[in-house]
Motif scaffolding. Structure first.
Motif, mmCIF file in Angstrom:
data_model
loop_
_atom_site.group_PDB
_atom_site.id
_atom_site.type_symbol
_atom_site.label_atom_id
_atom_site.label_comp_id
_atom_site.label_asym_id
_atom_site.label_seq_id
_atom_site.Cartn_x
_atom_site.Cartn_y
_atom_site.Cartn_z
ATOM 1 N N ARG A 105 0.862 -1.224 -0.225
ATOM 2 C CA ARG A 105 -0.014 -0.078 -0.067
ATOM 3 C C ARG A 105 0.768 1.109 -0.062
ATOM 4 N NH1 ARG A 105 -2.607 -3.644 3.528
ATOM 5 N NH2 ARG A 105 -4.841 -3.936 3.530
ATOM 6 N N ASP A 106 0.421 2.336 -0.525
ATOM 7 C CA ASP A 106 1.084 3.524 -0.397
ATOM 8 C C ASP A 106 -0.168 4.657 -0.437
ATOM 9 O OD1 ASP A 106 3.516 5.343 -2.366
ATOM 10 O OD2 ASP A 106 3.159 5.603 -0.156
ATOM 11 N N TYR A 107 0.323 5.939 0.179
ATOM 12 C CA TYR A 107 -0.712 6.835 0.261
ATOM 13 C C TYR A 107 -0.089 8.019 0.043
ATOM 14 C CZ TYR A 107 -3.359 3.666 3.011
ATOM 15 O OH TYR A 107 -3.883 2.238 3.520
ATOM 16 N N ALA A 108 -0.859 9.065 -0.489
ATOM 17 C CA ALA A 108 -0.228 10.412 -0.709
ATOM 18 C C ALA A 108 -0.238 11.161 0.708
ATOM 19 C CB ALA A 108 -1.291 11.377 -1.389
ATOM 20 N N ASP A 109 0.798 12.098 0.778
ATOM 21 C CA ASP A 109 1.026 12.782 2.123
ATOM 22 C C ASP A 109 -0.175 13.476 2.651
ATOM 23 O OD1 ASP A 109 4.457 13.775 1.244
ATOM 24 O OD2 ASP A 109 3.633 11.953 2.215
ATOM 25 N N SER A 110 -0.984 13.930 1.734
ATOM 26 C CA SER A 110 -2.074 14.756 2.110
ATOM 27 C C SER A 110 -3.139 13.843 2.751
ATOM 28 C CB SER A 110 -2.784 15.191 0.970
ATOM 29 O OG SER A 110 -3.165 14.496 -0.208
ATOM 30 N N VAL A 111 -3.178 12.395 2.706
ATOM 31 C CA VAL A 111 -4.114 11.722 3.457
ATOM 32 C C VAL A 111 -3.522 10.642 4.380
ATOM 33 C CG1 VAL A 111 -5.727 12.186 1.385
ATOM 34 C CG2 VAL A 111 -4.225 9.898 1.461
ATOM 35 N N LYS A 112 -2.232 10.548 4.250
ATOM 36 C CA LYS A 112 -1.421 9.552 4.793
ATOM 37 C C LYS A 112 -1.894 9.689 6.427
ATOM 38 C CE LYS A 112 2.533 8.541 3.475
ATOM 39 N NZ LYS A 112 3.972 8.572 3.187
ATOM 40 N N GLY A 113 -2.361 8.434 7.058
ATOM 41 C CA GLY A 113 -2.595 8.538 8.581
ATOM 42 C C GLY A 113 -4.176 8.835 8.753
ATOM 43 N N ARG A 114 -4.987 9.173 7.840
ATOM 44 C CA ARG A 114 -6.414 9.626 7.659
ATOM 45 C C ARG A 114 -7.255 8.659 6.931
ATOM 46 N NH1 ARG A 114 -8.665 14.034 6.124
ATOM 47 N NH2 ARG A 114 -7.008 14.481 4.575
ATOM 48 N N PHE A 115 -6.583 8.258 5.887
ATOM 49 C CA PHE A 115 -7.214 7.461 4.960
ATOM 50 C C PHE A 115 -6.548 5.833 4.633
ATOM 51 C CE2 PHE A 115 -9.035 10.707 1.851
ATOM 52 C CZ PHE A 115 -9.640 11.475 2.703
ATOM 53 N N PHE A 116 -7.352 4.850 4.543
ATOM 54 C CA PHE A 116 -6.798 3.615 4.748
ATOM 55 C C PHE A 116 -7.412 2.803 3.336
ATOM 56 C CE2 PHE A 116 -4.586 4.203 8.490
ATOM 57 C CZ PHE A 116 -5.266 5.105 9.230
ATOM 58 N N VAL A 117 -6.757 2.261 2.632
ATOM 59 C CA VAL A 117 -6.994 1.498 1.309
ATOM 60 C C VAL A 117 -7.023 0.035 1.714
ATOM 61 C CG1 VAL A 117 -4.948 1.463 0.435
ATOM 62 C CG2 VAL A 117 -6.849 1.213 -1.074
ATOM 63 N N SER A 118 -7.953 -0.837 1.350
ATOM 64 C CA SER A 118 -8.236 -2.134 1.335
ATOM 65 C C SER A 118 -8.780 -2.750 0.354
ATOM 66 C CB SER A 118 -8.735 -2.569 2.842
ATOM 67 O OG SER A 118 -10.107 -2.117 2.666
ATOM 68 N N ARG A 119 -8.761 -4.243 0.245
ATOM 69 C CA ARG A 119 -9.480 -4.887 -0.825
ATOM 70 C C ARG A 119 -10.000 -5.987 -0.439
ATOM 71 N NH1 ARG A 119 -5.460 -4.777 -5.740
ATOM 72 N NH2 ARG A 119 -7.069 -6.135 -6.542
ATOM 73 N N ASP A 120 -10.952 -6.610 -1.035
ATOM 74 C CA ASP A 120 -11.496 -8.023 -0.717
ATOM 75 C C ASP A 120 -11.572 -8.507 -2.474
ATOM 76 O OD1 ASP A 120 -12.889 -10.443 -0.629
ATOM 77 O OD2 ASP A 120 -14.203 -9.335 1.222
ATOM 78 N N ASN A 121 -10.352 -9.441 -2.560
ATOM 79 C CA ASN A 121 -10.361 -10.287 -3.900
ATOM 80 C C ASN A 121 -11.485 -11.074 -4.092
ATOM 81 O OD1 ASN A 121 -8.454 -8.455 -4.632
ATOM 82 N ND2 ASN A 121 -6.610 -10.279 -4.184
#
Length: 118
Positions: free
Chosen positions: A57-73
């Motif tokens: 996973r990787d995040y933009a600095d503007s959202v790091k620590g606030r946004f979380f990406v996940s997936r369900d394959n």
């Protein structure tokens, strides 16, 4: 190929939303996915990346620590959990499938509006 976002809406500052993106028409578990957003009149901004396996996973600095990406394959879905929302997070949010490794063009969803306002 189809990507359909959902979960947008109006939320107060400090609140949370969870966006979903339902994918079809390609081998989802082999495909890296990302989330972007765009404010009218501005360039589309990359927010978050998740690999096909979900292990990277990787995040933009503007959202790091606030946004979380996940997936369900198993469900062919990718999610964006958005916490501590700010008025400047107001935008249209897009799901993106990186299909270039398959020789296809990348795919975008139609977007879902997120408005952060009191």
């Amino acid at each position: 190929v189809q990507l359909v976002e959902s979960g947008g809406g109006l939320v107060q500052p400090g609140g949370s939303l969870r966006l979903s993106c339902a994918a079809s028409g390609f081998t989802f578990s082999f495909t890296d996915m990302s989330w972007y957003r765009q404010v009218p009149g501005k360039e589309r901004e990359w927010l978050a990346y998740i690999s096909g396996s979900g292990n990277s996973r990787d995040y933009a600095d503007s959202v790091k620590g606030r946004f979380f990406v996940s997936r369900d394959n198993a469900k062919n879905a990718v999610y964006l959990q958005m916490n501590s929302l700010k008025p400047e997070d107001t935008a249209i949010y897009y799901c993106y499938a990186d299909l270039r490794t398959t020789g296809s063009d990348p795919a975008w969803g139609q977007g879902t509006q997120v408005t952060v306002s009191s």
